[in-house]
Design an enzyme around this catalytic site. Structure first.
Site, PDB file in Angstrom:
ATOM      1  N   HIS A 190      39.568  34.663 -17.605  1.00 39.01           N
ATOM      2  CA  HIS A 190      38.429  34.433 -16.717  1.00 39.01           C
ATOM      3  C   HIS A 190      37.770  35.738 -16.249  1.00 39.01           C
ATOM      4  CE1 HIS A 190      36.869  30.978 -14.005  1.00 39.01           C
ATOM      5  NE2 HIS A 190      35.929  31.869 -14.172  1.00 39.01           N
ATOM      6  N   LYS A 250      39.624  28.140 -18.777  1.00 31.63           N
ATOM      7  CA  LYS A 250      39.871  29.566 -18.530  1.00 31.63           C
ATOM      8  C   LYS A 250      41.176  29.766 -17.764  1.00 31.63           C
ATOM      9  CE  LYS A 250      34.878  29.733 -17.908  1.00 31.63           C
ATOM     10  NZ  LYS A 250      34.506  28.540 -17.131  1.00 31.63           N
ATOM     11  N   TYR A 294      38.519  25.950 -11.087  1.00 31.25           N
ATOM     12  CA  TYR A 294      37.546  25.007 -10.517  1.00 31.25           C
ATOM     13  C   TYR A 294      38.257  23.828  -9.837  1.00 31.25           C
ATOM     14  CZ  TYR A 294      34.315  27.635 -13.573  1.00 31.25           C
ATOM     15  OH  TYR A 294      33.611  28.630 -14.219  1.00 31.25           O
ATOM     16  N   ASP A 327      32.279  23.058 -20.199  1.00 29.87           N
ATOM     17  CA  ASP A 327      32.849  24.329 -19.743  1.00 29.87           C
ATOM     18  C   ASP A 327      33.651  24.089 -18.463  1.00 29.87           C
ATOM     19  OD1 ASP A 327      32.927  27.365 -19.977  1.00 29.87           O
ATOM     20  OD2 ASP A 327      32.407  27.036 -17.876  1.00 29.87           O
TER      21      ASP A 327
HETATM   22  N1  LIG Z   1      33.094  32.631 -16.292  1.00 33.00           N
HETATM   23  C1  LIG Z   1      32.689  32.751 -15.065  1.00 33.00           C
HETATM   24  O1  LIG Z   1      33.143  33.615 -14.307  1.00 33.00           O
HETATM   25  C2  LIG Z   1      31.631  31.813 -14.563  1.00 33.00           C
HETATM   26  C3  LIG Z   1      30.929  32.120 -13.388  1.00 33.00           C
HETATM   27  C4  LIG Z   1      29.914  31.254 -12.978  1.00 33.00           C
HETATM   28  C5  LIG Z   1      29.650  30.107 -13.730  1.00 33.00           C
HETATM   29  N2  LIG Z   1      30.375  29.803 -14.841  1.00 33.00           N
HETATM   30  C6  LIG Z   1      30.143  28.574 -15.635  1.00 33.00           C
HETATM   31  O2  LIG Z   1      28.742  28.444 -15.876  1.00 33.00           O
HETATM   32  C7  LIG Z   1      28.282  27.208 -15.325  1.00 33.00           C
HETATM   33  C8  LIG Z   1      26.838  27.323 -14.882  1.00 33.00           C
HETATM   34  O3  LIG Z   1      26.653  28.323 -13.922  1.00 33.00           O
HETATM   35  P1  LIG Z   1      26.452  28.021 -12.355  1.00 33.00           P
HETATM   36  O4  LIG Z   1      27.078  26.739 -12.012  1.00 33.00           O
HETATM   37  O5  LIG Z   1      26.898  29.242 -11.667  1.00 33.00           O
HETATM   38  O6  LIG Z   1      24.889  27.978 -12.145  1.00 33.00           O
HETATM   39  P2  LIG Z   1      23.604  27.320 -12.831  1.00 33.00           P
HETATM   40  O7  LIG Z   1      23.982  26.439 -13.952  1.00 33.00           O
HETATM   41  O8  LIG Z   1      22.655  28.441 -13.047  1.00 33.00           O
HETATM   42  O9  LIG Z   1      23.036  26.468 -11.625  1.00 33.00           O
HETATM   43  C9  LIG Z   1      23.650  25.303 -11.152  1.00 33.00           C
HETATM   44  C10 LIG Z   1      22.856  24.833  -9.952  1.00 33.00           C
HETATM   45  O10 LIG Z   1      21.527  24.495 -10.359  1.00 33.00           O
HETATM   46  C11 LIG Z   1      21.216  23.159 -10.005  1.00 33.00           C
HETATM   47  N3  LIG Z   1      20.462  22.614 -11.149  1.00 33.00           N
HETATM   48  C12 LIG Z   1      20.951  22.156 -12.316  1.00 33.00           C
HETATM   49  N4  LIG Z   1      19.962  21.805 -13.147  1.00 33.00           N
HETATM   50  C13 LIG Z   1      18.804  22.048 -12.495  1.00 33.00           C
HETATM   51  C14 LIG Z   1      17.442  21.894 -12.836  1.00 33.00           C
HETATM   52  N5  LIG Z   1      17.085  21.423 -14.023  1.00 33.00           N
HETATM   53  N6  LIG Z   1      16.502  22.253 -11.912  1.00 33.00           N
HETATM   54  C15 LIG Z   1      16.875  22.738 -10.707  1.00 33.00           C
HETATM   55  N7  LIG Z   1      18.161  22.913 -10.323  1.00 33.00           N
HETATM   56  C16 LIG Z   1      19.116  22.575 -11.218  1.00 33.00           C
HETATM   57  C17 LIG Z   1      22.541  22.475  -9.770  1.00 33.00           C
HETATM   58  O11 LIG Z   1      22.420  21.478  -8.790  1.00 33.00           O
HETATM   59  P3  LIG Z   1      23.117  20.024  -8.887  1.00 33.00           P
HETATM   60  O12 LIG Z   1      24.479  20.188  -9.457  1.00 33.00           O
HETATM   61  O13 LIG Z   1      23.138  19.612  -7.452  1.00 33.00           O
HETATM   62  O14 LIG Z   1      22.207  19.195  -9.733  1.00 33.00           O
HETATM   63  C18 LIG Z   1      23.411  23.618  -9.261  1.00 33.00           C
HETATM   64  O15 LIG Z   1      23.206  23.802  -7.885  1.00 33.00           O
HETATM   65  C19 LIG Z   1      29.290  26.942 -14.202  1.00 33.00           C
HETATM   66  O16 LIG Z   1      29.235  25.634 -13.721  1.00 33.00           O
HETATM   67  C20 LIG Z   1      30.571  27.314 -14.892  1.00 33.00           C
HETATM   68  O17 LIG Z   1      30.968  26.289 -15.780  1.00 33.00           O
HETATM   69  C21 LIG Z   1      31.351  30.665 -15.268  1.00 33.00           C
END
Ligand SMILES: NC(=O)c1ccc[n+]([C@@H]2O[C@H](COP(=O)([O-])OP(=O)(O)OC[C@H]3O[C@@H](n4cnc5c(N)ncnc54)[C@H](OP(=O)(O)O)[C@@H]3O)[C@@H](O)[C@H]2O)c1
Length: 319
Positions: free
Chosen positions: A117, A84, A55, A50
């Site tokens: 997005h 996106k 980004y 994704d």
């Molecule tokens: N469409 C949109 O508007 C939108 C908005 C937000 C997100 N997204 C997409 O969704 C993806 C995921 O969401 P997100 O990045 O917001 O948050 P998330 O996946 O809920 O959390 C990521 C965070 O959790 C940590 N982490 C990962 N695996 C873990 C585990 N098993 N145990 C504990 N901590 C863990 C990561 O740290 P480390 O990296 O340091 O390991 C990072 O700080 C994004 O990267 C993006 O691709 C899209």
């Protein structure tokens, strides 16, 4: 690692399939971190990435994909890549510009999925991805998301993308889109986890053949834009902990499995090799229906990604 062939695939409303777990890449820094993360993910069995123009790390992701293909880790057709269109590129003549920048950075001839997005646009310009006025506020643009979506449909016809969809759309915005869409959106990518279940949106999407993609499935614990004082509260929730103990898994694996068990696609982000590997090792246990319901009952309308700096714009979805 998991065998990529053993990762279940979801069939989209256009017949194309996508692995249910993908790697998120928001806030994965283009300082070698996101390159290493994508390489680690492809080695660990991920075949779904994704990405997003905003980004600002797609060049490195493209290098990681290209090197993995060159080394025979996978073929292009084994991979499902989402990106996106950013809000400064929503005018019909600018959507293809953004798509071409994305494909050029990713070094791909086509994207598997392109999303709008957000359901609103920023001032249409190239210099600044977050155009702000003298008052310090984001400057919006009245170009309609329907115009941007129509341009996405044209990109399908042109062969630059296989599937199209949206992100952060609410039910009213989806209804307005479905009333005119020539090509149905395959997904609506939104924040989803046990503290933000979005039951009404889920039902509407289910009823209309649109799969939800769960972003921030872990509650976005590491993010600088998450203003909560207890960012890792979800990972530490006692119900999540109880299930982790029962199944010999960690909290992250329970939260990711919860999305799959709920019929959603899920895209956890990590740049940590061990977490990347463990986040996809979720296919050797099953949550019961009752356990899925117990997790869903934790719902408290907690949103980690409210993008509040845009709340003054028309079509802000969470008003
Ligand atoms: N469409 C949109 O508007 C939108 C908005 C937000 C997100 N997204 C997409 O969704 C993806 C995921 O969401 P997100 O990045 O917001 O948050 P998330 O996946 O809920 O959390 C990521 C965070 O959790 C940590 N982490 C990962 N695996 C873990 C585990 N098993 N145990 C504990 N901590 C863990 C990561 O740290 P480390 O990296 O340091 O390991 C990072 O700080 C994004 O990267 C993006 O691709 C899209």
């Amino acid at each position: 690692m998991v065998d990529p062939k053993s990762v279940p695939r979801y069939t989209l409303n256009n017949g194309k399939t996508v692995p249910v777990v993908g790697l998120g890449t928001w806030q994965s820094a283009p300082d070698g971190s996101v390159y290493r993360a994508v390489r680690a993910a492809l080695e660990a069995g991920y075949r779904h990435l994704d990405c997003a123009f905003i980004y600002q790390n797609e060049e490195e992701i493209g290098n990681a994909i290209a090197d993995s293909i060159k080394e025979g880790v996978l073929k292009r057709e084994d991979l499902f890549v989402t990106s996106k269109i950013w809000l400064t590129y929503y005018r019909k003549d600018r959507v293809p510009l953004c798509a071409k920048k994305i494909l050029s950075a990713l070094k791909l001839e086509y994207a598997d999925l392109l999303l709008l997005h957000w359901p609103f646009a920023f001032q249409q310009q190239d210099e600044n991805l977050f155009p702000t006025g003298a008052d310090g506020k984001i400057v919006g643009d009245d170009v309609d998301y329907l115009e941007a979506y129509k341009a996405l449909e044209d990109l399908v016809d042109a062969g630059l993308v296989r599937s199209i969809g949206v992100s952060n759309f609410n039910v009213e915005q989806l209804k307005r889109l479905l009333a005119v869409a020539r090509i149905k959106p395959v997904t609506n990518q939104v924040e989803l986890h046990p503290y933000l279940v979005q039951a009404e949106l889920k039902k509407y999407c289910n009823d209309n053949g649109i799969v939800l993609t769960a972003y921030s499935p872990l509650g976005n614990p590491g993010s600088a834009v998450n203003s909560a004082s207890d960012k890792d509260k979800l990972l530490k929730d006692p119900v999540v902990g109880k299930l982790a103990t029962k199944y010999g898994k960690n909290a992250g694996q329970i939260l990711i499995k919860y999305q799959v068990a709920s019929g959603n696609l899920v895209i956890p982000k990590s740049v940590t090799k061990e977490r990347i590997a463990s986040n996809i090792q979720i296919f050797d246990f099953e949550l019961t229906k009752e356990e899925v319901a117990e997790l869903a009952a934790l719902d408290r309308n907690y949103r980690s990604c409210g993008f509040e700096m845009t709340s003054h714009l028309k079509n802000y979805p969470f008003a």
